[in-house]
Design a protein around this motif. Structure first.
Motif, PDB file in Angstrom:
ATOM      1  N   ILE A 189      -0.522   9.054  -0.275  1.00 22.43           N
ATOM      2  CA  ILE A 189      -1.599   9.919  -0.459  1.00 22.43           C
ATOM      3  C   ILE A 189      -2.392  10.030   0.962  1.00 22.43           C
ATOM      4  O   ILE A 189      -2.394  11.036   1.268  1.00 22.43           O
ATOM      5  CB  ILE A 189      -2.911   9.598  -1.589  1.00 22.43           C
ATOM      6  N   ASN A 190      -2.487   9.030   1.627  1.00 23.82           N
ATOM      7  CA  ASN A 190      -3.420   9.054   2.807  1.00 23.82           C
ATOM      8  C   ASN A 190      -2.396   9.429   4.120  1.00 23.82           C
ATOM      9  O   ASN A 190      -2.961  10.274   4.880  1.00 23.82           O
ATOM     10  CB  ASN A 190      -4.141   7.727   3.065  1.00 23.82           C
ATOM     11  N   ILE A 243      -9.212   7.568  -4.921  1.00 25.72           N
ATOM     12  CA  ILE A 243      -8.155   7.961  -5.938  1.00 25.72           C
ATOM     13  C   ILE A 243      -7.387   6.713  -6.616  1.00 25.72           C
ATOM     14  O   ILE A 243      -7.191   6.461  -7.565  1.00 25.72           O
ATOM     15  CB  ILE A 243      -7.171   8.866  -5.460  1.00 25.72           C
ATOM     16  N   THR A 244      -7.139   5.681  -5.729  1.00 25.85           N
ATOM     17  CA  THR A 244      -6.553   4.621  -6.323  1.00 25.85           C
ATOM     18  C   THR A 244      -7.447   3.324  -6.828  1.00 25.85           C
ATOM     19  O   THR A 244      -6.666   2.291  -7.289  1.00 25.85           O
ATOM     20  CB  THR A 244      -5.398   4.035  -5.349  1.00 25.85           C
ATOM     21  N   GLY A 245      -8.790   3.438  -6.623  1.00 26.37           N
ATOM     22  CA  GLY A 245      -9.519   2.495  -7.275  1.00 26.37           C
ATOM     23  C   GLY A 245      -9.993   1.311  -6.146  1.00 26.37           C
ATOM     24  O   GLY A 245     -10.249   0.449  -6.730  1.00 26.37           O
ATOM     25  N   ARG A 281      -8.969  -4.826  -2.741  1.00 28.33           N
ATOM     26  CA  ARG A 281      -9.645  -3.975  -3.716  1.00 28.33           C
ATOM     27  C   ARG A 281     -11.075  -4.018  -3.463  1.00 28.33           C
ATOM     28  O   ARG A 281     -11.911  -3.393  -4.038  1.00 28.33           O
ATOM     29  CB  ARG A 281      -9.258  -4.143  -4.910  1.00 28.33           C
ATOM     30  N   ASP A 309       0.985  -1.239   0.037  1.00 27.05           N
ATOM     31  CA  ASP A 309      -0.103  -0.131   0.055  1.00 27.05           C
ATOM     32  C   ASP A 309       0.725   1.213  -0.109  1.00 27.05           C
ATOM     33  O   ASP A 309       0.369   2.354   0.097  1.00 27.05           O
ATOM     34  CB  ASP A 309      -0.868   0.093   1.209  1.00 27.05           C
ATOM     35  N   HIS A 364       2.058   3.210  -2.246  1.00 24.08           N
ATOM     36  CA  HIS A 364       1.713   4.440  -2.983  1.00 24.08           C
ATOM     37  C   HIS A 364       0.285   5.005  -2.649  1.00 24.08           C
ATOM     38  O   HIS A 364       0.142   6.358  -2.641  1.00 24.08           O
ATOM     39  CB  HIS A 364       1.349   3.753  -4.502  1.00 24.08           C
ATOM     40  N   VAL A 365      -0.444   4.099  -2.028  1.00 24.14           N
ATOM     41  CA  VAL A 365      -1.723   4.584  -1.451  1.00 24.14           C
ATOM     42  C   VAL A 365      -1.593   5.418  -0.161  1.00 24.14           C
ATOM     43  O   VAL A 365      -2.094   6.482   0.194  1.00 24.14           O
ATOM     44  CB  VAL A 365      -2.743   3.706  -0.892  1.00 24.14           C
ATOM     45  N   GLY A 396      -7.926   8.216  -0.236  1.00 22.90           N
ATOM     46  CA  GLY A 396      -6.715   7.461  -0.985  1.00 22.90           C
ATOM     47  C   GLY A 396      -7.375   6.245  -1.897  1.00 22.90           C
ATOM     48  O   GLY A 396      -7.030   6.097  -3.057  1.00 22.90           O
ATOM     49  N   ASP A 397      -8.227   5.539  -1.148  1.00 25.46           N
ATOM     50  CA  ASP A 397      -9.000   4.359  -1.734  1.00 25.46           C
ATOM     51  C   ASP A 397      -9.765   4.913  -2.867  1.00 25.46           C
ATOM     52  O   ASP A 397      -9.785   4.160  -3.886  1.00 25.46           O
ATOM     53  CB  ASP A 397      -9.896   3.623  -0.755  1.00 25.46           C
TER      54      ASP A 397
END
Length: 302
Positions: free
Chosen positions: A81-82, A205-207, A143, A75, A77-78, A202-203
């Motif tokens: 952001i978060n 944005i990252t799908g 996901r 995680d 990359h997520v 963040g979730d």
């Protein structure tokens, strides 16, 4: 990160950052569930204190710590952001150290699991596979707002409960013990859904299709409450049917306290979900231990 750190990035992790990576605060649920299994087995812990201690270490620092390290690596990359202050995105655990730690602890978990006997080792293998299936590509069940929290709930509650009962009773636990362990694991899906609120932006944005993302905070919170409540109602009914009405009554009182906490949380789910996870969940896990004591006489190996 300071200017000096950005010009001269670390090559080795900060010791404190490694501990943060393993998130000790998350070790409590599987340790507690393992102890519930120990109690439910009906075997006095004093007769196998070494297995009790080893199981606590395996369930908490090793397996849960490993799962947290694997999740943070997958995680990263997520988290940039978060929560960019976390050990990996902040650079305090640099390079591939997060991955190496997770892999090393996976191996350690399997070695320690061998000491818990056949069922303990099988459960450890399942836990390690589940941790990577939750976080890592190409599976990455995280996901999904349905499969991800479901897997974590079963891994954090059902699996260690089963393991504690199996290790102490030295065989497959009774149907009653397995049933209650599964019900509490299903209910933990709701707890995990509320935990997803902290990563909402963040979730999105990252799908990652968590329930707070797909349903919105208000509907996701209501679904989480229902998912937490229904399995507990089933536990209550089963304990009454199995001749443990006083234990069932105690769980009913704890459910009433959860209902109050849920009503507070539902007024502003996005802001109060963390508060509920620190308050309402205490009533949930207390009910688990009460159920475990009710099961002591039913915990013999099948």
């Amino acid at each position: 990160m300071s200017v000096s750190e950005s010009l001269h990035p670390r090559r080795t992790p900060e010791p404190a950052a490694l501990l943060t990576l393993l998130k000790p605060v998350t070790w409590f649920p599987p340790i507690w569930a393992y102890l519930c299994g120990v109690v439910a087995s009906g075997v006095p812990p004093s007769e196998a204190w070494g297995l009790v201690a080893l199981g606590v270490v395996l369930a908490g620092p090793v397996v849960c710590g490993m799962s947290q390290a694997a999740n943070d690596w997958c995680d990263r990359h997520v988290d940039a952001i978060n929560e960019p202050h976390r050990p990996i995105p902040s650079g305090r655990v640099p390079g591939r150290w997060g991955l190496w730690v997770a892999l090393a602890m996976s191996g350690l978990a399997l070695v320690l699991g061998l000491a818990l006997g056949t069922w303990g080792f099988v459960a450890t293998c399942v836990a390690v596979v589940a941790a990577w299936a939750y976080s890592a590509e190409p599976v990455r069940l995280k996901r999904s707002g349905v499969w991800g929290p479901g897997l974590v709930g079963l891994s954090y509650e059902t699996l260690p409960w089963f393991t504690g009962a199996a290790v102490l009773s030295r065989g497959l636990p009774s149907v009653e013990v397995i049933t209650i362990a599964v019900l509490y694991g299903i209910g933990a899906h709701g707890i995990m859904t509320l935990n997803d609120f902290k990563a909402l932006e963040g979730d999105r944005i990252t799908g990652v299709k968590s329930l707070p993302v797909t349903l919105g905070p208000a509907r996701a919170a209501r679904v989480a409450c229902v998912v937490m409540a229904l399995p507990q109602l089933a536990v209550l009914a089963l304990l009454v049917a199995w001749g443990a009405p006083w234990h069932a009554a105690a769980i009913g009182l704890l459910m009433a306290a959860q209902g109050w906490a849920m009503s507070v949380m539902l007024r502003d789910p996005k802001a109060r979900a963390p508060w509920y996870n620190g308050t309402g969940v205490l009533f949930y896990v207390s009910g688990m231990m009460i159920a475990a004591f009710a099961l002591r006489g039913m915990g013999a190996a099948a």
